[in-house]
Scaffold this active site. Structure first.
Site, mmCIF file in Angstrom:
data_model
loop_
_atom_site.group_PDB
_atom_site.id
_atom_site.type_symbol
_atom_site.label_atom_id
_atom_site.label_comp_id
_atom_site.label_asym_id
_atom_site.label_seq_id
_atom_site.Cartn_x
_atom_site.Cartn_y
_atom_site.Cartn_z
ATOM 1 N N GLU A 35 0.868 -1.180 0.000
ATOM 2 C CA GLU A 35 0.000 0.000 0.000
ATOM 3 C C GLU A 35 0.907 1.232 0.000
ATOM 4 O O GLU A 35 1.799 1.343 0.851
ATOM 5 C CB GLU A 35 -0.912 0.028 1.228
ATOM 6 C CG GLU A 35 -1.863 1.216 1.215
ATOM 7 C CD GLU A 35 -2.749 1.300 2.451
ATOM 8 O OE1 GLU A 35 -3.518 2.287 2.550
ATOM 9 O OE2 GLU A 35 -2.650 0.410 3.315
ATOM 10 N N ARG A 266 5.708 -13.034 9.557
ATOM 11 C CA ARG A 266 6.360 -11.799 9.153
ATOM 12 C C ARG A 266 7.685 -11.648 9.897
ATOM 13 O O ARG A 266 7.969 -12.352 10.863
ATOM 14 C CB ARG A 266 5.456 -10.597 9.414
ATOM 15 C CG ARG A 266 5.183 -10.318 10.872
ATOM 16 C CD ARG A 266 4.301 -9.095 11.022
ATOM 17 N NE ARG A 266 4.021 -8.806 12.431
ATOM 18 C CZ ARG A 266 3.305 -7.775 12.841
ATOM 19 N NH1 ARG A 266 2.786 -6.945 11.960
ATOM 20 N NH2 ARG A 266 3.094 -7.577 14.130
ATOM 21 N N LYS A 276 4.301 1.266 10.013
ATOM 22 C CA LYS A 276 4.471 2.478 9.200
ATOM 23 C C LYS A 276 3.848 3.691 9.885
ATOM 24 O O LYS A 276 4.356 4.803 9.771
ATOM 25 C CB LYS A 276 3.852 2.267 7.813
ATOM 26 C CG LYS A 276 4.728 1.471 6.877
ATOM 27 C CD LYS A 276 4.253 1.531 5.434
ATOM 28 C CE LYS A 276 3.085 0.656 5.162
ATOM 29 N NZ LYS A 276 2.733 0.583 3.732
#
Length: 669
Positions: A35, A266, A276
């Site tokens: 994104e 992850r 983020k």
């Protein structure tokens, strides 16, 4: 099962099974779907490496698709940065695509779902809908608008698209099951009204699809065979499949392949923030200078710090692909960049905390240009000339007026070798009124064949060039800064994460270009920062020659026994602890080997050459002992111990061994 299949990770096993069950190899297709609402960070490199790595392994296309469904947070700046980072890592994508490319198709499918009674327009507030959704242990309740007619839903949805309603008045929801144990299945939102300018579609749309609706359908439209995502999306798989199964019925003739979602653990890194949103806060509040600040875990920050694509790819390879979450010690990442730069970075001399040495028996006006090897690890690196004169700088910590026999550097009455130059002897010091040393008076000896234990780096005073040196430490002084629920992660900011000083460098660095990397001998690896100009050089410290953080980490304590230290443990010498590591070193997993290595490097400061030399003759089968001796020996050599015939013979013999770890350690000296 063949040996090759056994070596596969679990994702590759699934792909191999799918191929064996009839999936044509030419139908394999992967994607990386960021994104564009921030810069990529080290956590993303795992997903990048997995997807693009599979593309390389199977010679299959990999799309770079931007999931750009939230114009309020997405910007072209982030798109450009993401493309730059992936290309810098050395990966090539087949197609550059955007979820916004599919807005019309997604809208058309949503209309079909309304007509089939599988979606409806809800006119409640988000707060009311949240209450109706229930809890993991309590079922939800249906919206009063759930049974609107198809005609009314179509009219309202068309009105939403036409901009007839204010934001927040209507939402399109999938009609699934408000009692499903998976809360994501309780009539999830598909569209919301948002009057925001999109970085690609401009003002064409005022309704935007939600991520769960867009993501899987974008995979389907691109005919992705295996949709790879991190573990937090595992609960979303049921919804992913529900949407996919419905649109498949509408378009299976044009899009025959239905994608399969697979989840992997992850990347979590110690002393590092991966959110983020939180990284953006560091930027906005001025804690760092920007997304590419060398203290940031962003790929652009790592690049500016001096990390290489090869070191990051090697790090991801070592981390591997797993199904379970774990935290990787940041020292593994630092190990990978050290290992890479050791092979590629030219060695130069720089002094960062100078004290002047005056060589009293060297002619005042004389200067020499001496030959220095650029990189002993690279035969093609060649040699350079470095100037020598009567006055030189050495590091202040490399001199003591009085020191014990374990101090291999310069002391009054003692001799050391100057790297690539002569042997000097310290005779006296001159101090200021506060007792601080202004200069060290020395004499030099042209007989360089003499055996002395210490070797120092240095820079000629009259030839030295100055540069701004930015030394970086970890941005957080807590191993998991965002894991303390009651505390803000900002409370764990390391106030000493950046130190700026003036360095004195050999003149060969005057023409150094932005991005060039060097080993400042005995100090660490440095690269030329983006801020550097020909008039003012700026260097960033990428990483030290060894892991110094392990010295600073507090030792875990057992509260019951902290006042009752074990007398036997207190009496154990550093060399005996190192020998103990040697007994098990080759049996440790890689991450434990790295931790043991860091501890040995710290212990080495309390070890003398006389402790190590008797172990040079260790039996061939005891590779672990020889490995730990090499690790400790390297620390003594870095701290000024002079190589002799016994050391050279020990190292050369290790290079010829069958044990790969031993060979690697020996080759690193």
């Amino acid at each position: 099962m063949s040996e090759e299949i056994k070596a596969l990770n679990f994702i590759e096993h699934i792909i191999e099974e799918d191929l064996a069950n009839g999936l044509p190899k030419e139908k394999l297709r992967f994607r990386f779907p960021p994104e564009p609402n921030g810069y990529l960070h080290i956590g993303h490199t795992k997903a990048i490496g997995i997807s693009f790595g599979l593309g390389e392994k199977y010679n299959a296309p990999v799309n770079l698709r931007f999931d750009d469904t939230n114009p309020a947070k997405e910007e072209q700046e982030y798109v450009d940065a993401i493309k730059k980072d992936i290309a810098w890592l050395g990966y090539k994508w087949e197609n550059e695509l955007y979820s916004s490319d599919y807005f019309q198709k997604l809208y058309d499918w949503a209309v079909l779902m309304i007509k089939d009674g599988k979606a409806y327009v809800d006119s409640q507030s988000s707060e009311v809908m949240a209450e109706q959704k229930g809890t993991p242990t309590q079922v939800g309740t249906n919206s009063p608008y759930r049974d609107r007619s198809v005609e009314e839903n179509l009219e309202l949805f068309e009105g939403m698209k036409a901009g007839k309603f204010p934001a927040g008045t209507h939402l399109l929801r999938a009609k699934i099951d408000m009692e499903d144990p998976n809360m994501l299945m309780r009539d999830p939102i598909m569209y919301r009204i948002m009057y925001a300018h999109h970085h690609r579609t401009g003002d064409d749309w005022c309704i935007y699809p939600m991520y769960d609706w867009t993501h899987g359908e974008s995979d389907y439209l691109e005919q992705i065979s295996h949709s790879l995502c991190s573990l937090e999306f595992k609960p979303h798989r049921k919804l992913y499949d529900w949407f996919k199964d419905n649109v498949y019925e509408y378009s299976k003739e044009n899009y025959p392949l239905a994608p399969k979602q697979l989840e992997f653990a992850r990347l979590n890194l110690s002393y590092t923030i991966m959110s983020k949103r939180k990284l953006l806060r560091l930027v906005e509040e001025g804690v760092v200078s920007g997304w590419d600040d060398p203290r940031m875990p962003t790929i652009s920050g790592l690049r500016r710090r001096g990390y290489t694509p090869n070191s990051i790819r090697k790090f991801i390879e070592k981390v591997g692909v797993a199904k379970r979450e774990n935290v990787i010690d940041v020292s593994l990442l630092e190990f990978c960049i050290r290992e890479d730069l050791n092979k590629t970075a030219n060695r130069v001399m720089a002094v960062l905390d100078p004290v002047k040495v005056v060589i009293t028996n060297y002619p005042k006006d004389k200067e020499e240009w001496l030959e220095a090897e650029n990189n002993q690890e690279d035969d093609s690196a060649g040699f350079r000339k470095v100037p020598f004169s009567r006055e030189i700088y050495i590091e202040r910590e490399d001199f003591k007026e009085e020191a014990g026999n374990k101090f291999f550097r310069l002391k009054l009455g003692g001799e050391v070798r100057l790297k690539n130059a002569y042997i000097i002897k310290a005779n006296e010091v001159r101090k200021d009124q506060n007792g601080d040393i202004l200069e060290i008076q020395c004499t030099y000896d042209e007989d360089t064949s003499k055996k002395v234990k210490g070797t120092l780096h240095w820079v000629s005073v009259k030839h030295a060039i100055t540069a701004e040196i930015r030394e970086y430490d970890r941005l957080f002084n807590d191993e998991a800064p965002d894991s303390h629920g009651e505390k803000d992660f900002m409370e764990f900011i390391n106030p000493n994460s950046l130190t700026v000083k003036t360095g004195y460098l050999e003149p060969s660095l005057a023409e150094a270009k932005v991005g060039e990397q060097f080993q400042f001998q005995r100090l660490g690896y440095f690269n030329v920062d983006d801020d550097s100009t020909p008039e003012k050089l700026v260097f960033n410290k990428t990483v030290g020659l060894r892991d110094s953080w392990s010295k600073q980490k507090p030792k875990p304590q057992n509260n019951q026994n902290q006042n009752k230290p074990n007398p036997q443990q207190q009496k154990r010498s550093a060399i005996s602890v190192i020998q103990q590591f040697g007994k098990k070193y080759t049996k440790f997993p890689e991450e434990k080997q790295l931790k043991a290595k860091a501890e040995i490097q710290v212990l080495a400061k309390d070890v003398s050459y006389d402790d190590l030399e008797p172990l040079f003759g260790t039996a061939v089968k005891k590779a672990g002992t020889r490995i730990v001796v090499l690790i400790a020996l390297k620390e003594l050599l870095k701290n000024g111990l002079e190589k002799n015939e016994a050391i050279t013979e020990f190292i050369e013999k290790a290079k010829e061994d069958k044990n790969d770890i031993l060979v690697a350690e020996a080759s690193d000296i």
